[in-house]
Design a protein around this motif. Sequence first.
Motif, PDB file in Angstrom:
ATOM      1  N   ASN A  34     -19.138  56.762  25.937  1.00 46.56           N
ATOM      2  CA  ASN A  34     -18.938  55.521  26.697  1.00 46.56           C
ATOM      3  C   ASN A  34     -18.441  54.413  25.764  1.00 46.56           C
ATOM      4  N   VAL A  35     -17.330  53.796  26.096  1.00 46.04           N
ATOM      5  CA  VAL A  35     -16.805  52.707  25.279  1.00 46.04           C
ATOM      6  C   VAL A  35     -17.054  51.401  26.038  1.00 46.04           C
ATOM      7  N   SER A  36     -17.923  50.545  25.481  1.00 48.92           N
ATOM      8  CA  SER A  36     -18.276  49.313  26.185  1.00 48.92           C
ATOM      9  C   SER A  36     -17.421  48.134  25.734  1.00 48.92           C
ATOM     10  N   LYS A  37     -16.723  48.271  24.605  1.00 51.60           N
ATOM     11  CA  LYS A  37     -15.968  47.148  24.065  1.00 51.60           C
ATOM     12  C   LYS A  37     -14.780  46.819  24.966  1.00 51.60           C
ATOM     13  N   LYS A  38     -14.634  45.560  25.284  1.00 52.16           N
ATOM     14  CA  LYS A  38     -13.516  45.106  26.112  1.00 52.16           C
ATOM     15  C   LYS A  38     -12.226  45.140  25.295  1.00 52.16           C
ATOM     16  N   ARG A  39     -11.124  45.430  25.981  1.00 47.06           N
ATOM     17  CA  ARG A  39      -9.826  45.400  25.305  1.00 47.06           C
ATOM     18  C   ARG A  39      -9.479  43.971  24.877  1.00 47.06           C
ATOM     19  N   LEU A  40      -9.764  43.013  25.782  1.00 48.89           N
ATOM     20  CA  LEU A  40      -9.443  41.610  25.497  1.00 48.89           C
ATOM     21  C   LEU A  40     -10.707  40.886  25.070  1.00 48.89           C
ATOM     22  N   THR A  41     -10.778  40.527  23.811  1.00 44.18           N
ATOM     23  CA  THR A  41     -11.930  39.804  23.260  1.00 44.18           C
ATOM     24  C   THR A  41     -11.414  38.581  22.516  1.00 44.18           C
ATOM     25  N   GLU A  42     -12.325  37.772  22.001  1.00 45.68           N
ATOM     26  CA  GLU A  42     -11.898  36.628  21.196  1.00 45.68           C
ATOM     27  C   GLU A  42     -11.136  37.065  19.950  1.00 45.68           C
ATOM     28  N   ASP A  43     -11.422  38.284  19.476  1.00 49.84           N
ATOM     29  CA  ASP A  43     -10.720  38.788  18.294  1.00 49.84           C
ATOM     30  C   ASP A  43      -9.315  39.282  18.625  1.00 49.84           C
ATOM     31  N   THR A  44      -9.120  39.779  19.875  1.00 48.06           N
ATOM     32  CA  THR A  44      -7.810  40.353  20.215  1.00 48.06           C
ATOM     33  C   THR A  44      -6.941  39.414  21.046  1.00 48.06           C
ATOM     34  N   MET A  45      -7.520  38.321  21.551  1.00 49.10           N
ATOM     35  CA  MET A  45      -6.733  37.388  22.366  1.00 49.10           C
ATOM     36  C   MET A  45      -5.792  36.571  21.487  1.00 49.10           C
ATOM     37  N   SER A  46      -4.948  35.784  22.132  1.00 41.60           N
ATOM     38  CA  SER A  46      -4.005  34.933  21.400  1.00 41.60           C
ATOM     39  C   SER A  46      -4.748  33.957  20.490  1.00 41.60           C
ATOM     40  N   PRO A  47      -4.507  34.010  19.171  1.00 37.48           N
ATOM     41  CA  PRO A  47      -5.177  33.063  18.268  1.00 37.48           C
ATOM     42  C   PRO A  47      -4.739  31.622  18.525  1.00 37.48           C
ATOM     43  N   ARG A  48      -3.520  31.455  19.042  1.00 36.01           N
ATOM     44  CA  ARG A  48      -3.044  30.096  19.329  1.00 36.01           C
ATOM     45  C   ARG A  48      -3.819  29.484  20.487  1.00 36.01           C
ATOM     46  N   LEU A  49      -4.108  30.286  21.513  1.00 39.23           N
ATOM     47  CA  LEU A  49      -4.907  29.790  22.630  1.00 39.23           C
ATOM     48  C   LEU A  49      -6.320  29.463  22.170  1.00 39.23           C
ATOM     49  N   LYS A  50      -6.846  30.285  21.259  1.00 37.17           N
ATOM     50  CA  LYS A  50      -8.199  30.060  20.742  1.00 37.17           C
ATOM     51  C   LYS A  50      -8.253  28.742  19.956  1.00 37.17           C
ATOM     52  N   LYS A  51      -7.182  28.467  19.222  1.00 39.25           N
ATOM     53  CA  LYS A  51      -7.119  27.247  18.399  1.00 39.25           C
ATOM     54  C   LYS A  51      -6.941  25.983  19.255  1.00 39.25           C
ATOM     55  N   MET A  52      -6.284  26.151  20.398  1.00 38.22           N
ATOM     56  CA  MET A  52      -5.947  25.007  21.250  1.00 38.22           C
ATOM     57  C   MET A  52      -7.209  24.292  21.755  1.00 38.22           C
ATOM     58  N   GLU A  53      -7.182  22.950  21.717  1.00 39.84           N
ATOM     59  CA  GLU A  53      -8.294  22.148  22.251  1.00 39.84           C
ATOM     60  C   GLU A  53      -7.738  21.099  23.201  1.00 39.84           C
TER      61      GLU A  53
END
Length: 489
Positions: A7-26
């Motif tokens: 069973n693989v519980s890890k999501k494909r889209l996480t904070e580590d795999t999402m757009s770093p630019r969107l993560k940086k945006m405030e």
Amino acid sequence: HALDGTNVSKKRLTEDTMSPRLKKMEYAVRGKVVIKADEINEHLEDYPFDHIVYTNIGNPHSVGQKPLTWPRQVIALVELPDAVGVDNPEAAKLFPADAIRRAKEIKEGLKGMGTGAYTNSRGARCFRDDIAAYIEKRDGGVPCDPEDIFMTNGASAGIGMILQTLMADESCGVMIPIPQYPIYSATVDLLGGHKVGYYLDETKGWDLNVKELERALKEATDNGINVNSFVLINPGNPTGQVLSKKAVQDICKFCAKHNLVLLADEVYQDNVYGKNAKFTSCKRAAYDTGLLDKDEIELVSFHSTSKGIFGECGRRGGYMEIVGFDPKVEEHIYKLASSNLCSTVNGQVMMSLMVRGPDPGDESYESHEGEKDSIFLSLKKRSKIVSDGLDSIPGIQCQPAAGSMYCFPSITLPQGAIDAAEKEGISPDTLYAISLLEKTGVCVVPASGFGQEEGRHGFRTTFLPPEDEMERVVKLIRDHHEYFCEKYS
């Protein structure tokens, strides 16, 4: 399930795999403090106040401003099927004749397809004609071509489109004022460009000077940034200043000299309260300095139904006028607009009604102008209640709000508060704003979300709630400031 059946519980889209630019945006105006305010709003019984005063965002109708009658009457008729609206014999009992006439004109302009169909991606031609006539009148006859108008979902969508066009690669930079409205920093971060800040002078009523512009540009260029554009917000957000005609002309000359595309955010052009203040558009300034006739400036200006006297934020009505651009680039901007099909037609209608109201002598002219005057005079009064009130509090300095909908005071904080904020991993003015919220129910935005000089602390507040509420807010801020400084001294 993985191929081996585990069973693989890890999501494909996480904070580590999402757009770093969107993560940086405030985006500070809907940031940490506002999220906290919304949480408190669900549990008001636990707090010493019975409601939140949201002064964090320029959203007039959400805090009590009533919509103007005539535009809503016209929009209602435009939205209704003809049989129960403009062609109904009873319509004249419910709606003034000029509202019925204008609704019929709009329906004809939409070629009988109504507001439920897509328009041209620039916006319906009939509305762009209204906007072009408005711009020409505003600027004393300087010509405006409706084909240079793009109607957008508020000014924000237009700003996003132009910044997207400008950010060719990660070396590109945009000059933005410090303090600035966070859509610019957020969008530039999202697109991977560089923010090149130029400082407004708080001691001179948030004025700007060309020496500071030259300094900021040189510093960025020396650091390898390809600065290709310049943002001017006038009247100012969050600072509330209204620049002189000479200052606007100086900016146009600066942009022409350095071959920078000028983005003129002019959404508060109808919000000018200062005794000697007068709005000058960048287009008029470019005309007066000869830059328009010589084709020596690339200018795009933005306007919106969300501000001014209408305050129709939820309509998402806006436009941008593009002047002096390479025609091939304008084709690509049209392509970008086409990918979004068109701006909301309801917003297009409201923009048309904002730039072209009832004519003198029409049935609704006097009442419409009277409603607008009443809102404007109250905004003018509130701007003074808040700026004077805050400036009178020991430890708070606030420049007069000559325009827009905001005050941007600086606050003197004890070292204990600065140390406590550092321990919590937040800015000192965020600590202050959260404390103000929890003790009083007043929701402001920390100044750090807009940018400010090193060592400065403060917040932005609107003055949109009713006059008596704003007087109460100033008293609450006064009492809280005293409490906060005692707590951390």
